[in-house]
Design an enzyme around this catalytic site. Sequence first.
Site, PDB file in Angstrom:
ATOM      1  N   GLY A  35       0.977  -1.109  -0.047  1.00 55.34           N
ATOM      2  CA  GLY A  35      -0.083   0.023   0.040  1.00 55.34           C
ATOM      3  C   GLY A  35       0.942   1.333   0.034  1.00 55.34           C
ATOM      4  N   CYS A 244     -28.042  -9.208 -16.296  1.00 55.84           N
ATOM      5  CA  CYS A 244     -27.354  -8.818 -17.452  1.00 55.84           C
ATOM      6  C   CYS A 244     -28.343  -9.194 -18.501  1.00 55.84           C
ATOM      7  CB  CYS A 244     -26.208  -9.666 -17.552  1.00 55.84           C
ATOM      8  SG  CYS A 244     -25.286  -9.511 -19.453  1.00 55.84           S
ATOM      9  N   CYS A 247     -26.450 -12.370 -20.795  1.00 51.53           N
ATOM     10  CA  CYS A 247     -26.217 -13.724 -20.147  1.00 51.53           C
ATOM     11  C   CYS A 247     -26.938 -13.859 -18.773  1.00 51.53           C
ATOM     12  CB  CYS A 247     -24.518 -13.645 -19.827  1.00 51.53           C
ATOM     13  SG  CYS A 247     -24.237 -12.901 -18.145  1.00 51.53           S
ATOM     14  N   CYS A 269     -23.222  -7.008 -18.847  1.00 49.83           N
ATOM     15  CA  CYS A 269     -21.984  -7.079 -18.256  1.00 49.83           C
ATOM     16  C   CYS A 269     -20.815  -6.399 -18.737  1.00 49.83           C
ATOM     17  CB  CYS A 269     -21.387  -8.655 -18.339  1.00 49.83           C
ATOM     18  SG  CYS A 269     -22.124  -9.787 -17.499  1.00 49.83           S
ATOM     19  N   CYS A 275     -18.958 -12.404 -19.635  1.00 52.10           N
ATOM     20  CA  CYS A 275     -20.279 -12.618 -20.208  1.00 52.10           C
ATOM     21  C   CYS A 275     -20.208 -13.592 -21.347  1.00 52.10           C
ATOM     22  CB  CYS A 275     -20.554 -11.192 -20.653  1.00 52.10           C
ATOM     23  SG  CYS A 275     -22.466 -11.029 -21.089  1.00 52.10           S
TER      24      CYS A 275
END
Lengths: 291, 259, 374
Positions: A35, A244, A247, A269, A275
């Site tokens: 980080g 979606c 899909c 998606c 997808c």
Amino acid sequence: MSAIEGIARTNFAYLDEQTKRMIRRAILKAIAIPGYQVPFASREMPMPYGWGTGGVQVTAAIIGPEDRLKVIDQGADDTTNAVSIRAFFEKVANVAVTTHTRDATIIQTRHRIPEAPLSEGQVLVYQVPIPEPLRFLEPRETETRMMHALEEYGLMHVKLYEDIARNGHIATTYAYPVQVAGRYVMDPSPIPKFDNPKMDRSPALQLFGAGREKRIYAVPPFTEVKSLDFEDHPFTIQRFDKPCALCGSTHSYLDEVVLDDRGGRMFVCSDTDFCEERREAGHVGPLGVPA
Amino acid sequence: MTAEQPLLKVSNLSRFYGGRIGCLDVSFDLWPGEVLAIVGESGSGKTTLLNCVSSRLQAQAGRVEYRMRDGRLRALSDMGEAERRFLMRTDWGFVHQNPADGLRMTVSAGANVGERLMAVGARHYGHIRETAVDWLQRVEINTDRVDDPPRAFSGGMRQRLQIARNLVTAPRLVFMDEPTGGLDVSVQARLLDLLRGLVSDLGLAVILVTHDLAVARLLSHRMMVMKDGRVIEAGLTDRVLDDPREPYTQLLVSSILQV
Amino acid sequence: MYVAVKGGETAIAEAHRLLADRRRGPRDLPALSLAQIAGQLSLAVDRVMAEASLYDPILAALAVKQARGDMIEAIFLLRAYRTTLPRLAISQPLETAAMQIERRVSATYKDLPGGQLLGPTFDYTHRLLDPDLAGEEAEPETPARRAVSGEKVMRVSDILDGEGLVEGDGSFGPDHVAGDITREPLDFPMPRDTRLQVLARGDEGFLLALAYSTQRGYGRTHPFVGEIRIGLADVEIELPELGFSVPLGRIRITECQMVNQFKGSAKEPPQFTRGYGLVFGQSERKAMAMSLVDRALRADEFGEDIVAPAQDQEFVLSHADNVQATGFVEHLKLPHYVDFQAELDLVRRMRAEYEAKRAGQAGDEDAITSEAAQ
């Protein structure tokens, strides 16, 4: 014009070996201090600053002839900037490329984390525009460095407090700040907060490159990544009311597509590979057709 | 920790600006719950002294020691930057003459009060807000102003908000630099009243810089008179004001305390 | 049925073809040669070399041609090439007193050793469009030439220095190695050597605006042009094996020394201070702006209050680079629809909450009115 004849020659993966070693040292340091933003001598790349020069340098420093590279922008492999960066590596490193998350050893991304879980050995390289999570609270580098060093993150929570006081909830939806391994507060790059939980204890190595701002940072595999919140206003992710359209997935991040000028909308998606795989596996959404 | 032990020990503190004296060879002890006023004309070095003691300014000579909550006396110069900053935002407070220097003018009153709590790890929005509301009440700010930024407050309200922001972490020592300066007389009187109540209720130790002997009289137990960077007279406030020994102090008292 | 947009690759290839076509322009006109660009648009070439930090007129001309005359794009092209070059040696400091001078003006002395020399300047041209340049040009007259004396021309700062009235050149310790902002990350506060590097490759327009702001009171520095000189200077490198410097070649540079009034501080006596500008090629505007901004950035050194943008290191040095600036500004045209979707969702939700709250309040008011009516 001998100068002009010399132009075309460039090293494997564009950068010279010395530069790659310099970047690798920065990456190693970044992994050692999860980080923490490591300054590095970012090079001028043959693509504009702000268009992924940091991610490209990180990828160039770690990629080898055996790697398989996937590049996505907004979750999709076929957005123009993703295509352009992929073409760059095909040209300068002659590296194998793929659109399948599962097959890739290195995934360079802008603004998304793939939906399919990543696995050990994979590296996710993020393109980062502004690496400093405190930048918009305190514009001075000298100040923000001090705040990180002394772990003075009160101001970050002041912002979240103000959100709740004003709106009843935290109003940050992307680039949602996280704390890594209980120490450094980090900007996860402008991914939607939907993706934040995927960073936590991910088996993949996550590297972040900011070229213009000359910073590299990292989240090593299996490292705790916690989205900042309050106990009584815990971090939550976006939910979509609809599946979606192609899909039928109900657990992925969706793009809104405007269909006509009469308010027609559909949601699909954002992760195109995810997808497609679902459709190939026989999932069909309300507006899709069986594969 | 007992009341017999000083909370703060200042020894031979000096600070120069180039060749000019800021403050010279100042020593004093401060006991828990004691209010010490530093008085003098502008340019006498009182603010320099306050800043050096509170380590907002680096002294060039001398020592400042502080009794930590565990009872140990520690030299501030031996602490790391992180520890010193932690001390400054938990066990100490600093009230500036101009509230804008001590507040975040663009965030709400509630967040201004809550910031120190969040800085030391408070992570429950409801509790932070309750505490902030409670403190607004204690400094006599209407609690329906909790979401307003101090920009929308009057001078007196801003100063009371600054006080609340400092006291929320229950500090043991508060530095005040002309806390009533720049306020009109009626607002001053109300603020002084409030301060006196808070200081005695909370048992705060205070180092108060003021050019106003009336403020010193009302708030402090003990006072030091400064001139040209040096402490020229010190003693119990009543004694110094009723029976000043130094000619300069006599002049100050006679010229200001005509009431 | 909806089909997601595909074919980025084809689109990009077509766009590149169109770009090449537009760059070439009408085919019945002859293509520009690099020699023409370097020879006749030499100030454009100079700017590209200066802000790309690479002295090579032919490559800069190529960049200008390839960029269709877009200066920042040309600078970008040349810089991207520069990155791939190894750094073989560090030259000796340029001896600008010994440069072969083409132009030299001082605003502080009427006359001075070496004289004032106007050189190829636009300064006293009347800015009238010249129709004679529109068609086949007549051969311009041959300008007067003077013999190269080879003598050093003393700098105005040396004249003031003789009286001890101007600060010296200053020096770093013997162990100081000049920084290289193209190899090391910026680290604030920045020392003057790297600050000058940032300014030297900084955007001409940005520096010009900042310099202008100091003249209008935003960080005033009381400047006089001590001297501007343009000409050719030798670049030399020291070869350790030989133990002396050998010349590599000559480059055209513009140097500006701004002389600024200074009342003195606790540490320094009253004297003139200086701002410095040095740019590849002929670019007086840039060198002057650079010297003004350099002096403004030294506010801290002279104990001056930092109150204006031009005095603020982090502000000036973080935003002076036009290649960085253009990249980041223009990156906003890349797709952001994932983030936008997140914001859209939030604004919709907050709007719904707002409407609900308003409806609630309106309801209350109705209740009160109906109570009152009763």
